[in-house]
Write a protein that holds these residues in place. Structure first.
Motif, PDB file in Angstrom:
ATOM      1  N   ASP A  94      53.740  30.998  41.083  1.00 51.73           N
ATOM      2  CA  ASP A  94      52.951  29.883  40.548  1.00 51.73           C
ATOM      3  C   ASP A  94      53.826  28.725  40.076  1.00 51.73           C
ATOM      4  OD1 ASP A  94      50.659  31.332  40.988  1.00 51.73           O
ATOM      5  OD2 ASP A  94      49.814  30.996  38.994  1.00 51.73           O
ATOM      6  N   ALA A 110      42.435  39.439  41.328  1.00 54.72           N
ATOM      7  CA  ALA A 110      41.570  40.598  41.560  1.00 54.72           C
ATOM      8  C   ALA A 110      41.728  41.141  42.985  1.00 54.72           C
ATOM      9  CB  ALA A 110      40.109  40.205  41.329  1.00 54.72           C
ATOM     10  N   HIS A 111      42.364  40.355  43.866  1.00 52.65           N
ATOM     11  CA  HIS A 111      42.438  40.749  45.283  1.00 52.65           C
ATOM     12  C   HIS A 111      43.884  40.717  45.785  1.00 52.65           C
ATOM     13  CE1 HIS A 111      42.897  39.323  49.503  1.00 52.65           C
ATOM     14  NE2 HIS A 111      42.019  40.270  49.739  1.00 52.65           N
ATOM     15  N   VAL A 168      63.084  31.042  28.181  1.00 49.18           N
ATOM     16  CA  VAL A 168      64.071  30.112  28.764  1.00 49.18           C
ATOM     17  C   VAL A 168      63.689  28.707  28.301  1.00 49.18           C
ATOM     18  CG1 VAL A 168      64.885  29.096  30.926  1.00 49.18           C
ATOM     19  CG2 VAL A 168      64.605  31.579  30.734  1.00 49.18           C
ATOM     20  N   LEU A 209      48.694  35.170  43.877  1.00 51.10           N
ATOM     21  CA  LEU A 209      49.705  36.197  43.599  1.00 51.10           C
ATOM     22  C   LEU A 209      50.311  36.692  44.919  1.00 51.10           C
ATOM     23  CD1 LEU A 209      49.089  39.143  41.125  1.00 51.10           C
ATOM     24  CD2 LEU A 209      50.469  39.401  43.148  1.00 51.10           C
ATOM     25  N   CYS A 210      49.454  36.875  45.915  1.00 52.10           N
ATOM     26  CA  CYS A 210      49.947  37.333  47.231  1.00 52.10           C
ATOM     27  C   CYS A 210      51.035  36.391  47.733  1.00 52.10           C
ATOM     28  CB  CYS A 210      48.813  37.382  48.241  1.00 52.10           C
ATOM     29  SG  CYS A 210      47.549  38.626  47.898  1.00 52.10           S
ATOM     30  N   GLU A 258      61.471  37.071  29.492  1.00 52.21           N
ATOM     31  CA  GLU A 258      60.019  36.876  29.448  1.00 52.21           C
ATOM     32  C   GLU A 258      59.629  36.406  28.048  1.00 52.21           C
ATOM     33  OE1 GLU A 258      57.116  36.834  31.273  1.00 52.21           O
ATOM     34  OE2 GLU A 258      56.172  36.526  29.302  1.00 52.21           O
ATOM     35  N   ARG A 289      42.993  37.354  35.611  1.00 51.73           N
ATOM     36  CA  ARG A 289      43.566  36.614  36.760  1.00 51.73           C
ATOM     37  C   ARG A 289      43.334  37.412  38.043  1.00 51.73           C
ATOM     38  NH1 ARG A 289      49.169  34.113  35.336  1.00 51.73           N
ATOM     39  NH2 ARG A 289      49.674  36.235  34.775  1.00 51.73           N
ATOM     40  N   GLN A 314      45.033  43.090  37.661  1.00 56.66           N
ATOM     41  CA  GLN A 314      46.417  42.587  37.642  1.00 56.66           C
ATOM     42  C   GLN A 314      47.309  43.254  36.587  1.00 56.66           C
ATOM     43  OE1 GLN A 314      46.837  38.335  38.091  1.00 56.66           O
ATOM     44  NE2 GLN A 314      48.956  38.314  37.403  1.00 56.66           N
TER      45      GLN A 314
END
Ligand SMILES: Cc1cc2nc3c(=O)[nH]c(=O)nc-3n(C[C@H](O)[C@H](O)[C@H](O)COP(=O)(O)OP(=O)(O)OC[C@H]3O[C@@H](n4cnc5c(N)ncnc54)[C@H](O)[C@@H]3O)c2cc1C
Length: 496
Positions: A290, A49-50, A135, A303-304, A37, A47, A110
């Motif tokens: 993403d 929220a659901h 990376v 995100l889902c 990372e 970012r 998030q």
């Protein structure tokens, strides 16, 4: 593999929610995973929220759902209203979906999820998480990938069986692999503000609102106890500097809440766009989240979708790493995920077009057309239903390709906790089948607790139902035919 350099089974570039979820799935299955990372802390800007109920279940299997549940609240309604406050369209998410045991829509924060997933990975002995490690490139040698990683000590190489690019929208992995993005035709600039509520106020509203005012479209979203999100569409010619000062933010918020009653925690200007990689895998290099696709946030599904990628890809990588399946199984990853992502992106773009109208005449036409139906018809029962799976399934039983209800074991344990990312077969009567491809587990209906009767309802009259590791129904019908079809599919021999 090459000698003299560090070795791992899978190297994941990026410890966002998708890289972290995939990391848990793979280490739980017994593989060494190195996650590099670039940053040290979780992403600082506002970012997601659901989360939907299916994804909460997949996150539960990665150890992230409890933290989300403890800090989130169900969405009671999602409404699109015009400048006068008339309802254009709306949805009432189910507060508890019996198939999964989660609210249909949870409003969350998030970073809370990302910290929970990091904590889960820290407890996995097979996870090697390297923060501050970027990376920078790789070479795919067909039998393995050599990945260049830059950190504060310099650049080193790691040899991995697979490199998974979970490195977000600007993905270095995607660009190095030369996997271009397809633009699906949406590009709108928005200011996003996350706030905390002062004076112990828990919630300003449980309704997510799209305020479709052509003078300034605005999104107002609860984000779980003590938090609220606003998004303001930028007008032509406005720049980030024009809209992000404290004074401007107070001006923006004032029509919706007292600016003195909130603390602005994070602010950012984004271009909401819709892009999908044309190709998600090249040899031993695969994209997820993403890095592979981005969509406008009007469905709350970016995100889902990435977590669904992790669940789809995770068990397939495990099967290939174990030598139980050939590389052809990995071809089914994009084939299955891409149409689902495109369908959701299409819905998100449709919603975005309703919201983002800044032309006054166009908005008047939209309002007239959408309010011509009786208000009851404008309010849907639940959130728009998502596509079922079209490939990687067997037969035409009604439940095939849909999320499978989660049965529990009779001793009170969740089946998902016990078997992890493996498939399971439930038969009405004892079948003589004891195991099947990809670590398949076998139960009879009598072994299981099905308090809402949702699993029995999904089976209908079928003698057996087989659930994929990503918890979608593979097929329902004759036990032998089902298991044979699964074994062929899961070995990569047949695209079911
Ligand atoms: C305003 C807004 C609202 C949203 N709302 C929702 C919502 O309600 N629901 C929803 O489901 N989604 C939503 N999304 C989308 C969601 O936030 C993203 O889809 C999600 O964060 C993607 O996760 P990811 O892990 O794929 O990528 P990211 O979260 O971007 O993580 C990628 C990680 O990779 C790291 N990285 C980058 N390059 C490298 C490199 N070269 N080497 C090592 N590491 C690297 C980054 O530092 C980062 O930590 C929203 C997005 C925005 C902007």
């Amino acid at each position: 593999m090459a000698g003299g350099i560090a070795e791992t089974d899978v190297l994941i570039a990026g410890l966002g929610p998708v890289g972290a979820t995939l990391g848990v799935y793979l280490t739980r299955a017994g593989f060494r995973v190195t996650i590099c990372e670039r940053d040290r802390d979780v992403y600082p800007l506002p970012r997601a929220a659901h989360l939907d109920h299916e994804v909460m279940r997949l996150l539960h299997m990665a150890g992230g759902a409890d933290a989300v549940l403890a800090s989130s609240a169900p969405l009671s309604a999602y409404e699109f209203r015009n400048a006068a406050g008339d309802l254009l369209m709306g949805f009432r998410p189910d507060p508890l979906v019996k198939e999964t045991g989660f609210p249909q829509g949870s409003m969350f924060h998030q970073p809370t999820l990302e910290l929970a997933l990091r904590a889960r990975l820290a407890a996995e002995p097979l996870a090697d998480v390297r923060l501050g490690a970027q990376v920078t490139g790789f070479v795919d040698h067909e039998t393995h990938v050599t990945v260049q990683v830059k950190d504060e000590t310099g650049t080193s190489e790691i040899s991995a069986g697979f490199l998974i690019g979970c490195d977000g929208g600007g993905s270095v992995v995607r660009r190095t692999a030369d996997l271009p993005l397809e633009d699906m035709g949406f590009d709108e600039p928005w200011l996003v503000i996350d706030s905390t509520l002062k004076n112990n106020v828990k919630c300003l509203s449980t309704i997510g609102l799209q305020h479709c005012d052509p003078a300034r479209p605005v999104t107002s979203m609860p984000m779980g106890p003590g938090r609220h999100r606003w998004e303001f569409m930028m007008l032509p010619g406005e720049t980030a500097d024009d809209v992000t000062s404290d004074a401007r933010l107070a001006e923006f918020v004032r029509p919706f809440a007292d600016p003195d009653a909130i603390t602005i925690e994070r602010r950012a200007v984004y271009r909401f766009h819709a892009v999908t990689a044309k190709q998600w895998r090249k040899g031993r290099v695969v994209l997820a989240g993403d890095a592979a696709h981005q969509m406008p946030p009007f469905m709350g599904q970016g995100l889902c979708s990435g977590v669904r990628d992790a669940a789809n890809l995770g068990w397939k990588l495990v099967s290939v790493l174990k030598g139980e399946a050939g590389m052809a199984l990995l071809d089914t990853y994009q084939a299955e995920r891409d149409p689902h992502v495109r369908a959701i992106t299409g819905l998100a773009m449709f919603m975005g077009r309703v919201v983002c109208t800044q032309n006054v005449e166009e908005a008047a036409r939209r309002d007239k057309e959408m309010t011509s139906k009786p208000e009851g018809e404008r309010m849907g029962g639940g959130m728009p239903s998502l596509e079922g799976l079209k490939t990687g399934i067997f037969g035409d039983h009604a439940s095939v390709g849909q999320i499978a209800p989660e049965p529990w074991l009779k001793d009170g344990r969740r089946l998902d906790d016990v078997i992890g990312l493996t498939p399971f077969l439930v038969t009405r009567e004892a079948s003589g089948v004891t195991s099947f491809a990809a670590g398949g587990q076998v139960f009879t209906l009598g072994d299981l607790s099905d308090p809402h009767g949702a699993f029995a309802a999904a089976m209908g009259d079928a003698p057996a139902l087989l659930v994929r590791p990503d918890r979608l129904v593979f097929g329902a019908g004759d036990t032998t035919a089902l298991v044979d079809a699964w074994n062929a599919y899961a070995s990569g021999r047949a695209a079911a």
